[in-house]
Design a protein around this motif. Structure first.
Motif, mmCIF file in Angstrom:
data_model
loop_
_atom_site.group_PDB
_atom_site.id
_atom_site.type_symbol
_atom_site.label_atom_id
_atom_site.label_comp_id
_atom_site.label_asym_id
_atom_site.label_seq_id
_atom_site.Cartn_x
_atom_site.Cartn_y
_atom_site.Cartn_z
ATOM 1 N N ASN A 454 0.793 -1.148 -0.053
ATOM 2 C CA ASN A 454 0.106 -0.058 0.094
ATOM 3 C C ASN A 454 1.171 1.159 0.052
ATOM 4 O O ASN A 454 0.222 2.424 0.301
ATOM 5 N N LEU A 455 2.123 1.078 -0.307
ATOM 6 C CA LEU A 455 3.128 2.443 -0.447
ATOM 7 C C LEU A 455 3.533 2.528 -1.955
ATOM 8 O O LEU A 455 3.999 1.565 -2.538
ATOM 9 N N TRP A 456 3.119 3.743 -2.313
ATOM 10 C CA TRP A 456 3.496 4.158 -3.627
ATOM 11 C C TRP A 456 4.701 5.307 -3.510
ATOM 12 O O TRP A 456 4.605 6.058 -2.733
ATOM 13 N N ILE A 457 5.315 5.406 -4.689
ATOM 14 C CA ILE A 457 6.110 6.658 -4.991
ATOM 15 C C ILE A 457 5.971 7.310 -6.154
ATOM 16 O O ILE A 457 5.713 6.791 -7.297
ATOM 17 N N CYS A 458 5.834 8.495 -6.129
ATOM 18 C CA CYS A 458 5.476 9.172 -7.271
ATOM 19 C C CYS A 458 6.020 10.608 -7.443
ATOM 20 O O CYS A 458 5.692 11.643 -7.341
ATOM 21 N N ASP A 459 7.332 10.451 -7.901
ATOM 22 C CA ASP A 459 8.346 11.530 -7.942
ATOM 23 C C ASP A 459 9.466 11.228 -8.918
ATOM 24 O O ASP A 459 9.495 10.141 -9.331
ATOM 25 N N ALA A 460 10.444 12.118 -8.799
ATOM 26 C CA ALA A 460 11.823 11.727 -9.786
ATOM 27 C C ALA A 460 12.574 10.677 -9.113
ATOM 28 O O ALA A 460 13.196 10.107 -9.696
ATOM 29 N N SER A 461 12.231 10.238 -7.852
ATOM 30 C CA SER A 461 12.900 9.337 -7.546
ATOM 31 C C SER A 461 12.776 8.053 -8.214
ATOM 32 O O SER A 461 13.790 7.144 -8.487
ATOM 33 N N LEU A 462 11.845 7.993 -8.998
ATOM 34 C CA LEU A 462 11.447 6.709 -9.577
ATOM 35 C C LEU A 462 12.328 6.546 -11.000
ATOM 36 O O LEU A 462 12.532 5.317 -11.415
ATOM 37 N N LEU A 463 12.813 7.587 -11.476
ATOM 38 C CA LEU A 463 13.615 7.422 -12.876
ATOM 39 C C LEU A 463 14.844 6.641 -12.741
ATOM 40 O O LEU A 463 15.686 6.887 -12.118
#
Length: 491
Positions: A454-463
């Motif tokens: 239930n934890l998502w990441i949604c920013d430039a960290s993902l790139l």
């Protein structure tokens, strides 16, 4: 008991775009932002205040590995760093999604190709009302439809520059921009690049995405809330601990930026997760990237009377050096560097700054920084430690050299350059990269953490890679894709 269905931490490009994409679903959405709204004020269009006195610059400091403090220049306002961005909304090139050999090494590629993200690129361009014309750039990937608006017109000096560059065989093209030019200039005749958006002239995370999300009664924003850590129960995130109390949600989304997102997860270490949450792979905080960038000033006897200037780019050396060699990067115009800005940034005397500024056209040369697991974010008590291992520098020097040679051929006899250092945030990314293998990545290809469902990441960290383009549009496209995924699961 939950306070909301989805709790989003951060209102920058990722968090705000995600909220805009999720808002029509009817899910209860709460956005926590540590900053406040950026109010209009005289300093907002005063270059001496912005660049000389650092009126808006945050006081937050980070540490180098040696323990030296520095001010990273990351902004905490509603809308995040996008309040000061150059409003460039470029797609990654199609080749950027595959492994590429650079002078400094190989990039790993992405867990999907360009075609997978293309529909959400188009939706992000619509959300941010992008102005552009992709037909003039030979490196631009396929678009299914034109940009929502035609490109912002070149000013006379820039139109002349475009002709000069074309005459020596280059392919100058319009920059895709999220700017309402009339509205921007109605406030004051200044550039928008690095100037704060206080009246909506830029279509940034607040004025475009967040404003749209907040029109829905199921979306709520709370400002001035600093997230300290996350708490787990089993594999689930059970609570978010802040300086304003405890919040609970069925799904938690970290969208605090590449450095702060990693820091929050590292600070959330517990007995079951001694190296931080979402860190079974030991990749959290690693692979930090920050574009290699330089300012390049081209001088001639012609006066440059441009106001905003930032409308042109050159990608002739993006996919290769023009001689069969490795990629070098992107060149685009900076916002107009006036005498007060030049004096503040260089310390040169006012009369000299006025002379140079009046005869210069200002460029931003940008090259890819490659992922390196030893380039990383750590926490030391309450401090963030940034150990940036700059890579691929030879390619950047080659790009600056190619640009200087071309500009001299185009009629600019004097060309000066200055590299940006770690105090200038040049598109920070990569600290929680996405991937299909939980052993080598922090999230899956949609941004859901492998370790916490239930934890998502949604920013430039993902790139997974930084490419050599401004990341804002890619962050927004990934956010809209994630929004569709979450909404479909919750339906």
């Amino acid at each position: 008991m939950t306070d909301t269905d989805i709790l989003i931490i951060g209102s920058g490009m990722g968090g705000a775009s995600l909220a805009a994409g999720l808002a029509p679903s009817g899910l209860r959405i709460l956005i926590l932002e540590r900053g406040e709204y950026l109010a209009d004020q005289p300093a907002a269009r005063d270059p001496a205040a912005i660049f000389g006195r650092g009126h808006f610059r945050p006081t937050e400091t980070w540490l180098t590995p040696e323990g030296d403090r520095f001010n990273p220049g990351n902004y905490a306002y509603v809308g995040g760093n996008s309040k000061f961005y150059g409003a460039v909304m470029m797609r990654y090139r199609a080749a950027d999604f595959a492994p590429i050999r650079h002078l400094g090494g190989m990039t790993p590629g992405w867990p999907f190709d360009y075609a997978t993200l293309a529909p959400w690129y188009a939706r992000a361009e619509a959300l941010y009302q992008v102005r552009g014309n992709y037909a003039l750039d030979p490196t631009e990937p396929h678009h299914d439809a034109p940009y929502p608006f035609p490109p912002i017109p070149h000013e006379p000096a820039i139109a002349d520059l475009a002709r000069r560059l074309q005459a020596i065989g280059l392919h100058p093209a319009p920059l895709p921009l999220a700017v309402d030019l009339d509205r921007w200039l109605a406030r004051a005749a200044t550039p928008w690049d690095a100037f704060p958006d206080t009246t909506g002239g830029k279509l940034d995370a607040e004025t475009a995405a967040l404003a749209q999300a907040l029109r829905h009664p199921n979306v709520r924003l709370e400002t001035g809330v600093t997230v300290q850590r996350l708490v787990t129960e089993g594999d689930q995130i059970s609570a978010v601990i802040t300086d304003r109390g405890r919040f609970c949600a069925a799904r938690v989304v970290l969208a605090a930026g590449a450095v702060m997102t990693a820091a929050i997860l590292l600070r959330s270490a517990d007995e079951r997760h001694p190296t931080g949450l979402a860190n079974r792979s030991d990749q959290l905080g690693r692979n930090f990237m920050n574009h290699n960038a330089s300012a390049v000033l081209a001088l001639s006897g012609r006066r440059n009377r441009s106001i905003y200037q930032k409308t042109l780019q050159i990608n002739d050396w993006y996919l290769g050096d023009g001689q069969g060699g490795a990629p070098l990067g992107n060149v685009q115009l900076l916002g107009r560097v006036s005498a007060p800005i030049l004096a503040a940034q260089t310390g040169m005397p006012g009369p000299l700054a006025r002379l140079i500024a009046s005869h210069a056209i200002d460029f931003y040369a940008m090259s890819e920084d490659l992922p390196n697991p030893e380039s990383r974010v750590r926490v030391r008590g309450d401090d963030i430690v940034l150990d940036w291992r700059r890579s691929n520098w030879a390619a950047h020097l080659a790009l600056v050299g190619k640009l200087k040679t071309a500009l001299k051929r185009a009629g600019f006899p004097i060309v000066l350059s200055k590299a940006f250092d770690r105090r200038t945030p040049s598109h920070q990314c990569g600290t929680a990269r996405m991937g299909n293998d939980p052993a080598t990545s922090v999230t899956d290809s949609y941004g859901r953490c492998h370790d916490h469902p239930n934890l998502w990441i949604c920013d430039a960290s993902l790139l997974p890679t930084s490419a050599a383009v401004n990341p804002s549009l890619t962050i927004a496209a990934l956010a809209l894709r994630q929004a569709d995924r979450i909404a479909s699961e919750a339906a």
